[in-house]
Design a protein around this motif. Sequence first.
Motif, PDB file in Angstrom:
ATOM      1  N   GLU A  42     -21.280  22.620  72.173  1.00 42.50           N
ATOM      2  CA  GLU A  42     -20.808  22.838  73.389  1.00 42.50           C
ATOM      3  C   GLU A  42     -19.194  22.732  73.102  1.00 42.50           C
ATOM      4  OE1 GLU A  42     -22.041  20.643  76.390  1.00 42.50           O
ATOM      5  OE2 GLU A  42     -21.660  18.682  75.575  1.00 42.50           O
ATOM      6  N   LEU A  43     -18.311  23.490  73.813  1.00 38.45           N
ATOM      7  CA  LEU A  43     -16.983  23.411  73.850  1.00 38.45           C
ATOM      8  C   LEU A  43     -16.418  22.215  74.293  1.00 38.45           C
ATOM      9  CD1 LEU A  43     -14.009  24.532  73.069  1.00 38.45           C
ATOM     10  CD2 LEU A  43     -14.206  25.463  75.425  1.00 38.45           C
ATOM     11  N   VAL A  44     -15.429  21.389  73.668  1.00 37.07           N
ATOM     12  CA  VAL A  44     -14.769  20.271  74.312  1.00 37.07           C
ATOM     13  C   VAL A  44     -13.523  20.450  74.717  1.00 37.07           C
ATOM     14  CG1 VAL A  44     -14.342  17.903  73.984  1.00 37.07           C
ATOM     15  CG2 VAL A  44     -16.446  18.581  72.823  1.00 37.07           C
ATOM     16  N   ALA A  45     -12.988  21.018  73.703  1.00 40.65           N
ATOM     17  CA  ALA A  45     -11.297  21.326  74.111  1.00 40.65           C
ATOM     18  C   ALA A  45     -10.787  22.242  73.056  1.00 40.65           C
ATOM     19  CB  ALA A  45     -10.551  20.137  74.120  1.00 40.65           C
ATOM     20  N   THR A  46      -9.820  22.958  73.430  1.00 43.95           N
ATOM     21  CA  THR A  46      -9.078  23.919  72.477  1.00 43.95           C
ATOM     22  C   THR A  46      -7.330  23.845  72.566  1.00 43.95           C
ATOM     23  OG1 THR A  46      -8.980  25.694  73.856  1.00 43.95           O
ATOM     24  CG2 THR A  46     -10.923  25.303  72.461  1.00 43.95           C
ATOM     25  N   ILE A  47      -6.645  24.235  71.622  1.00 43.13           N
ATOM     26  CA  ILE A  47      -5.427  23.980  71.824  1.00 43.13           C
ATOM     27  C   ILE A  47      -4.749  25.146  71.069  1.00 43.13           C
ATOM     28  CG2 ILE A  47      -5.173  22.297  69.993  1.00 43.13           C
ATOM     29  CD1 ILE A  47      -2.435  21.469  71.686  1.00 43.13           C
ATOM     30  N   THR A  48      -3.854  26.026  71.499  1.00 41.63           N
ATOM     31  CA  THR A  48      -3.292  27.302  70.714  1.00 41.63           C
ATOM     32  C   THR A  48      -2.271  26.716  69.897  1.00 41.63           C
ATOM     33  OG1 THR A  48      -1.759  27.776  72.534  1.00 41.63           O
ATOM     34  CG2 THR A  48      -3.860  28.749  72.777  1.00 41.63           C
ATOM     35  N   SER A  49      -1.645  27.569  69.324  1.00 44.24           N
ATOM     36  CA  SER A  49      -0.583  27.429  68.367  1.00 44.24           C
ATOM     37  C   SER A  49       0.604  27.024  69.232  1.00 44.24           C
ATOM     38  CB  SER A  49      -0.149  28.509  67.519  1.00 44.24           C
ATOM     39  OG  SER A  49      -0.125  29.650  68.096  1.00 44.24           O
ATOM     40  N   GLY A  50       0.491  27.525  70.456  1.00 39.25           N
ATOM     41  CA  GLY A  50       1.861  27.215  71.467  1.00 39.25           C
ATOM     42  C   GLY A  50       1.605  26.110  72.245  1.00 39.25           C
ATOM     43  N   GLY A  51       0.430  25.268  72.149  1.00 42.07           N
ATOM     44  CA  GLY A  51       0.464  24.170  72.783  1.00 42.07           C
ATOM     45  C   GLY A  51      -0.548  24.066  73.972  1.00 42.07           C
ATOM     46  N   SER A  52      -1.107  25.526  74.586  1.00 42.59           N
ATOM     47  CA  SER A  52      -1.601  25.657  75.700  1.00 42.59           C
ATOM     48  C   SER A  52      -3.207  24.900  75.332  1.00 42.59           C
ATOM     49  CB  SER A  52      -1.887  26.834  76.061  1.00 42.59           C
ATOM     50  OG  SER A  52      -0.497  27.328  76.487  1.00 42.59           O
TER      51      SER A  52
END
Length: 123
Positions: free
Chosen positions: A46-56
């Motif tokens: 399951e997904l815990v957390a993600t972060i984009t290259s822009g920091g979102s």
Amino acid sequence: QVQLVESGGGLVQSGGSLRLSCAASGNGFNIYMMGWYRQAPGNERELVATITSGGSTNYADFVKGRFSISRDNAKSTVYLQMNSLKPEDTAVYYCNVGLRLLNTPNCRYLEVWGQGTLVTVSS
């Protein structure tokens, strides 16, 4: 070739903290999405957390307010700070990175998984 190396897992008491790290090594790629997933015994990943290259950032509801994801683009590294850990957070945590391979046709998009690091929270 791209490799992910995770570190920081271990045994901690309920209410404690851990910080996971995942570093990407290799060359010829640009990293976009970075994230953490987890899989407990008998459960699906399951997904815990993600972060984009822009920091979102994006968090699963069950970690909001307790976990924080961040990244250091210069080091190609993503972190997961885990606070107020609970026994139900016990799982193998996997790093996931979305990247483009620069030396392939159309800079092919690829997702790479880390080997996983075990987090055990005792009650």
